[in-house]
Design a protein around this motif. Sequence first.
Motif, mmCIF file in Angstrom:
data_model
loop_
_atom_site.group_PDB
_atom_site.id
_atom_site.type_symbol
_atom_site.label_atom_id
_atom_site.label_comp_id
_atom_site.label_asym_id
_atom_site.label_seq_id
_atom_site.Cartn_x
_atom_site.Cartn_y
_atom_site.Cartn_z
ATOM 1 N N LEU A 188 0.816 -1.208 0.000
ATOM 2 C CA LEU A 188 0.000 0.000 0.000
ATOM 3 C C LEU A 188 0.854 1.265 0.000
ATOM 4 C CD1 LEU A 188 -2.867 -1.055 2.429
ATOM 5 C CD2 LEU A 188 -2.983 -0.792 -0.058
ATOM 6 N N ILE A 189 1.953 1.249 0.737
ATOM 7 C CA ILE A 189 2.835 2.422 0.766
ATOM 8 C C ILE A 189 3.450 2.650 -0.613
ATOM 9 C CG2 ILE A 189 5.052 3.284 1.642
ATOM 10 C CD1 ILE A 189 4.250 1.999 4.354
ATOM 11 N N SER A 190 3.944 1.583 -1.225
ATOM 12 C CA SER A 190 4.570 1.707 -2.536
ATOM 13 C C SER A 190 3.555 2.159 -3.591
ATOM 14 C CB SER A 190 5.206 0.364 -2.933
ATOM 15 O OG SER A 190 5.916 0.490 -4.126
ATOM 16 N N LEU A 191 2.372 1.558 -3.574
ATOM 17 C CA LEU A 191 1.333 1.926 -4.534
ATOM 18 C C LEU A 191 0.879 3.368 -4.331
ATOM 19 C CD1 LEU A 191 -0.638 1.197 -6.785
ATOM 20 C CD2 LEU A 191 -2.154 0.254 -5.038
ATOM 21 N N ALA A 192 0.670 3.762 -3.079
ATOM 22 C CA ALA A 192 0.247 5.143 -2.809
ATOM 23 C C ALA A 192 1.293 6.137 -3.282
ATOM 24 C CB ALA A 192 -0.013 5.326 -1.317
ATOM 25 N N SER A 193 2.560 5.818 -3.082
ATOM 26 C CA SER A 193 3.629 6.707 -3.537
ATOM 27 C C SER A 193 3.618 6.829 -5.054
ATOM 28 C CB SER A 193 4.982 6.187 -3.064
ATOM 29 O OG SER A 193 5.029 6.152 -1.660
ATOM 30 N N PRO B 273 6.261 19.700 -8.703
ATOM 31 C CA PRO B 273 6.098 18.270 -8.443
ATOM 32 C C PRO B 273 7.020 17.740 -7.340
ATOM 33 C CG PRO B 273 6.412 18.676 -10.786
ATOM 34 C CD PRO B 273 6.627 19.970 -10.077
ATOM 35 N N LEU B 274 8.106 18.442 -7.053
ATOM 36 C CA LEU B 274 9.008 17.974 -6.005
ATOM 37 C C LEU B 274 8.373 18.062 -4.614
ATOM 38 C CD1 LEU B 274 12.443 19.324 -7.213
ATOM 39 C CD2 LEU B 274 11.553 17.001 -7.325
ATOM 40 N N ARG B 275 7.363 18.893 -4.480
ATOM 41 C CA ARG B 275 6.662 18.958 -3.199
ATOM 42 C C ARG B 275 5.938 17.647 -2.910
ATOM 43 N NH1 ARG B 275 4.281 25.064 -2.534
ATOM 44 N NH2 ARG B 275 6.270 26.094 -2.838
ATOM 45 N N VAL B 276 5.569 16.945 -3.958
ATOM 46 C CA VAL B 276 4.942 15.634 -3.777
ATOM 47 C C VAL B 276 5.931 14.684 -3.116
ATOM 48 C CG1 VAL B 276 3.982 13.637 -4.976
ATOM 49 C CG2 VAL B 276 3.330 15.940 -5.666
ATOM 50 N N VAL B 277 7.180 14.715 -3.572
ATOM 51 C CA VAL B 277 8.215 13.859 -2.976
ATOM 52 C C VAL B 277 8.358 14.187 -1.491
ATOM 53 C CG1 VAL B 277 10.662 13.245 -3.033
ATOM 54 C CG2 VAL B 277 9.424 13.600 -5.179
ATOM 55 N N GLU B 278 8.391 15.457 -1.175
ATOM 56 C CA GLU B 278 8.507 15.869 0.228
ATOM 57 C C GLU B 278 7.309 15.396 1.041
ATOM 58 O OE1 GLU B 278 8.870 20.073 -0.115
ATOM 59 O OE2 GLU B 278 10.965 19.994 -0.729
ATOM 60 N N ALA B 279 6.112 15.518 0.479
ATOM 61 C CA ALA B 279 4.903 15.112 1.199
ATOM 62 C C ALA B 279 4.882 13.599 1.426
ATOM 63 C CB ALA B 279 3.662 15.545 0.427
ATOM 64 N N VAL B 280 5.255 12.831 0.412
ATOM 65 C CA VAL B 280 5.285 11.372 0.564
ATOM 66 C C VAL B 280 6.335 10.979 1.591
ATOM 67 C CG1 VAL B 280 5.845 9.208 -0.612
ATOM 68 C CG2 VAL B 280 4.339 10.870 -1.716
ATOM 69 N N THR B 281 7.491 11.611 1.529
ATOM 70 C CA THR B 281 8.551 11.316 2.493
ATOM 71 C C THR B 281 8.075 11.576 3.913
ATOM 72 O OG1 THR B 281 10.230 11.885 0.862
ATOM 73 C CG2 THR B 281 10.920 11.865 3.139
ATOM 74 N N ALA B 282 7.426 12.697 4.130
ATOM 75 C CA ALA B 282 6.934 13.022 5.473
ATOM 76 C C ALA B 282 5.827 12.059 5.908
ATOM 77 C CB ALA B 282 6.421 14.459 5.508
ATOM 78 N N GLY B 283 4.919 11.742 4.997
ATOM 79 C CA GLY B 283 3.823 10.830 5.335
ATOM 80 C C GLY B 283 4.307 9.436 5.670
ATOM 81 N N VAL B 284 5.229 8.911 4.873
ATOM 82 C CA VAL B 284 5.757 7.566 5.132
ATOM 83 C C VAL B 284 6.586 7.574 6.413
ATOM 84 C CG1 VAL B 284 7.256 5.741 4.264
ATOM 85 C CG2 VAL B 284 5.668 6.864 2.718
ATOM 86 N N GLY C 162 8.000 3.312 -4.764
ATOM 87 C CA GLY C 162 6.736 3.704 -5.378
ATOM 88 C C GLY C 162 6.845 5.037 -6.102
ATOM 89 N N LEU C 163 7.525 5.998 -5.504
ATOM 90 C CA LEU C 163 7.730 7.290 -6.181
ATOM 91 C C LEU C 163 8.538 7.109 -7.456
ATOM 92 C CD1 LEU C 163 8.452 9.814 -3.287
ATOM 93 C CD2 LEU C 163 6.619 9.943 -4.962
ATOM 94 N N ALA C 164 9.600 6.325 -7.376
ATOM 95 C CA ALA C 164 10.435 6.100 -8.570
ATOM 96 C C ALA C 164 9.610 5.485 -9.690
ATOM 97 C CB ALA C 164 11.623 5.207 -8.221
ATOM 98 N N LEU C 165 8.789 4.488 -9.356
ATOM 99 C CA LEU C 165 7.956 3.860 -10.386
ATOM 100 C C LEU C 165 6.893 4.820 -10.888
ATOM 101 C CD1 LEU C 165 7.692 0.316 -8.861
ATOM 102 C CD2 LEU C 165 8.703 0.899 -11.061
#
Length: 189
Positions: free
Chosen positions: A51-56, A81-92, A123-126
């Motif tokens: 779920l974490i990988s898919l959500a990312s 779009p880099l803010r998405v990376v930051e948000a996913v990093t913080a959420g995970v 997940g982000l990379a994919l």
Amino acid sequence: MDQIFADMFPTTQIPYPVIVARFCGAIFFGGLIGFEREAQDKAAGLRTHILISLASAVFAIISIESVHMPGLSDEQVQIDPLRVVEAVTAGVAFLAAGTIVLSKGEVRGLTTGAGMWLAGAIGLALGFGHWLIAAFALTAGLTVLYAVGRLQSLYKSRRPLPEPRIVEGKDQNSKPSPEKARGLKKPKP
């Protein structure tokens, strides 16, 4: 009715078959890390890592597509779009912190938390379409979890046990009786 279908299936920058392939990759790669954690009987296992990988991956795809959405691509609207990376990093990181506990003076769950963080990164990379980066991260992560884990187990099994310390005729490594631990006195016979 055509407007509903047009709204449900808008034109995308990334073709839908590619999006589905990226999601399937996130499910599979995240699942491999989760399977290892599940095999070790950890709290965050197969489903959590998937779920974490898919959500990312979903966040990454959405961030790519949002840059190209009508109404959001003019000069007055700035999307990063880099803010998405930051948000996913913080959420995970928030989820991973929930797996880390202090129990009996030992910290537990750090490796599982790190695995969750890696699943998010994969997940982000994919989601961004970087299959080779995701595959390398997966290979490196599984190598660390399996190979390094085996080396740690081997090292721990060969390490000599500490010798008991005796101070004033008492073994300092022995555990007190349950009555003594609770502060109760043993009844005299």
